[in-house]
Enzyme design. Structure first.
Site, PDB file in Angstrom:
ATOM      1  N   ASP A 126      -4.835  -5.132  -9.125  1.00 46.27           N
ATOM      2  CA  ASP A 126      -4.071  -3.986  -9.637  1.00 46.27           C
ATOM      3  C   ASP A 126      -3.681  -4.223 -11.090  1.00 46.27           C
ATOM      4  O   ASP A 126      -3.823  -3.344 -11.940  1.00 46.27           O
ATOM      5  CB  ASP A 126      -2.773  -3.796  -8.841  1.00 46.27           C
ATOM      6  CG  ASP A 126      -3.045  -3.376  -7.403  1.00 46.27           C
ATOM      7  OD1 ASP A 126      -4.122  -2.821  -7.156  1.00 46.27           O
ATOM      8  OD2 ASP A 126      -2.156  -3.595  -6.566  1.00 46.27           O
TER       9      ASP A 126
ATOM     10  N   GLU B  15       0.826  -1.211   0.000  1.00 46.21           N
ATOM     11  CA  GLU B  15       0.000   0.000   0.000  1.00 46.21           C
ATOM     12  C   GLU B  15       0.864   1.267   0.000  1.00 46.21           C
ATOM     13  O   GLU B  15       0.541   2.247  -0.673  1.00 46.21           O
ATOM     14  CB  GLU B  15      -0.955   0.006   1.205  1.00 46.21           C
ATOM     15  CG  GLU B  15      -1.988  -1.120   1.195  1.00 46.21           C
ATOM     16  CD  GLU B  15      -2.815  -1.189  -0.072  1.00 46.21           C
ATOM     17  OE1 GLU B  15      -3.041  -0.145  -0.719  1.00 46.21           O
ATOM     18  OE2 GLU B  15      -3.231  -2.312  -0.450  1.00 46.21           O
TER      19      GLU B  15
HETATM   20 ZN    ZN Z   1      -2.542  -2.867  -4.773  1.00 43.54          ZN
END
Ligand code: ZN
Length: 361
Positions: free
Chosen positions: A207, A131
Site C-alpha cells: 500500500d 481491509e
Molecule cells: Zn492494504
C-alpha cells in the site's frame, strides 16, 4: 526494384522510447500505429474471439464481462476465458456460466484463492480491520470507485486480504482530487491498524509503495504540487506499454530540488494519512461493525456492505460517499480493478492505469 514496386516493412516494439531516433525519422516508418490497452469495445471484440473456443451457457453476457474488466489487455482476457473454462471443468459443468467468468476475473486481478492457508486468529482480525479501513475510506470519500468486495481469504502470492473497487468506466484522465482520494484509500488500511492496535504491521508495505508512487508522480510529472509548480521534474521515461518499465536518465534538476520533491511527497502522504485516520476515527463504530461481520463471513459483497451502511446512518460530519445503490445503476455487479492487498511480500500489482502518456495529458 522499379518505382512502381514497393516493399512494406513492418516492425513492432513494446519499448518505443528506447528506439534509435534515426529509425523514427520520416521516410523510415511512415505510419506509427499505437496499440493501446483496449477500451470497452476492444475488450468485447477480443472476448468474442476467445469465447468461440469454449462452450458457454445462456447466462454469459460478454458485454458485462467487458464492462467488468477495465485495464485488462488481450492476454489478460485470454487468460480470463481460460480460467473460466478450467473452473467449469473442475465443477463438472458441461458449459461455462457467468459465475465462472466472475470468479475468473477475480483470479486474474487478485490471484488464486488459498482457502487452505492457515492464518492465526489475531492475524486474521488485523487483516479484517486493515481491509475494512480501505473500504470505509473509499466509501466515505467522493471521487473513488465504488467498493465491490472485501475479502480476507488469502489469494495469490502474498495477499492476505483484498478490497476490490470497481471503476464505473474506462478513465482517460484523473484529476488531482481523485489521486489524493486514491492515496487516502491506500492508506486506509494502515490507518485502521494504527487506530485499533496503536501500531502498524508489515502488511502495509505494498500500500505504502503504491501511495508513495502516486504522490511522487503528482509532484514530479503532473505538476500538482503548489510548492514545486507546474514543472515536469521526472527523469524517468515510462514506457507507454509496460506499466513498470522505466529507463532512467540524467537528473534534470538540482540536489536542492530533489530534496524539495522528497519533502513534498512526504507532505502529501502525511496529509492523506491524517485525513484517512480522521475518517476512520469519525466512523469507528462502523469500522468495528464491518470488521466483526467480515470476520464472520470472510467475503463481503457490495450488498452486504450497503446493509451495514444503512444500519449505521451517520450524522452530517461524514463526507458524501460514493456508494451507489446497485438497484439504481445498470445492474452490472462484479468486480475488477485495484485490489488492495495486505501483502506479506511484494506482489505484482495492478497500479493506477497509467495516465495517458506524454502528449495525451
Ligand atoms: Zn492494504
Amino acid at each position: 526494384f522499379s518505382s512502381d514496386q514497393s516493399v512494406i516493412v513492418i516492425g513492432a516494439t513494446n519499448r518505443p522510447e528506447t528506439l534509435d531516433p534515426a529509425l523514427m525519422r520520416p521516410g523510415r516508418f511512415d505510419r506509427n500505429v499505437l496499440v493501446d490497452r483496449p477500451d470497452f469495445k476492444g475488450r468485447l471484440a477480443i472476448l468474442k474471439v476467445h469465447a468461440t473456443k469454449i462452450k458457454m451457457d445462456d447466462t454469459v453476457n460478454l458485454e458485462r464481462i467487458a464492462k467488468l474488466s477495465p485495464g485488462f489487455v488481450g492476454a489478460d482476457l485470454a487468460n480470463l476465458v481460460n480460467e473460466a473454462a478450467l473452473l467449469a471443468a473442475r465443477n463438472d459443468k458441461k458449459r461455462v456460466s457467468m459465475h465462472e467468468f466472475e470468479e475468473g476475473i477475480e483470479r486474474v486481478v487478485a490471484g488464486l484463492e488459498k482457502s487452505t492457508r492457515l492464518i492465526h486468529e489475531d492475524e486474521k482480525q488485523r487483516v479484517a480491520y486493515h481491509e475494512c479501513g480501505h473500504a470505509l475510506v473509499a466509501i466515505s470519500l467522493p471521487n473513488t470507485d465504488p467498493v465491490h468486495k472485501i475479502s480476507i481469504i488469502p489469494r495469490g502470492l502474498g495477499a492476505l486480504g483484498y478490497t476490490l473497487q470497481r471503476p464505473e468506466d474506462d478513465r482517460m484522465l484523473i484529476t488531482r482530487s481523485e489521486l489524493i482520494s486514491r492515496i487516502n484509500v491506500l492508506l486506509g488500511g494502515i490507518a485502521a491498524e494504527d487506530m485499533i492496535y496503536q501500531e502498524s504491521s508489515t502488511g502495509a508495505q505494498n500500500d505504502l509503495q503504491r501511495a508513495t508512487d502516486i504522490a511522487r508522480r503528482m509532484v514530479t510529472e503532473f505538476g500538482m504540487s503548489a510548492k514545486l509548480g507546474r514543472v515536469h521534474y521526472s527523469d524517468v521515461q515510462r514506457s507507454p506499454f509496460l506499466m513498470n518499465a522505466t529507463s532512467g536518465g540524467d537528473h534534470a534538476h538540482s540536489e536542492q530540488t530533489a530534496r524539495e520533491i522528497d519533502l513534498e511527497v512526504k507532505k502529501i502522504i502525511d496529509d492523506c494519512m491524517h485525513e484517512a485516520a480522521e475518517i476512520l476515527q469519525d466512523r469507528k463504530d462502523l469500522l468495528e461493525q464491518m470488521t466483526r461481520e467480515l470476520l464472520e463471513v470472510e467475503v463481503m459483497d457490495d450488498k452486504h456492505i450497503k446493509r451495514i451502511l444503512d444500519a449505521h446512518k451517520t450524522g452530517p460530519s461524514v463526507m458524501p460517499g460514493t456508494f451507489k445503490d446497485e438497484s439504481e445503476s445498470s445492474n452490472v455487479s462484479p468486480p475488477v480493478s485495484s485490489s488492495e492487498d495486505l501483502t506479506a511480500e511484494d506482489q505484482a500489482s495492478r497500479e493506477i492505469p497509467p495516465p495517458p502518456s506524454a502528449d495525451g495529458m
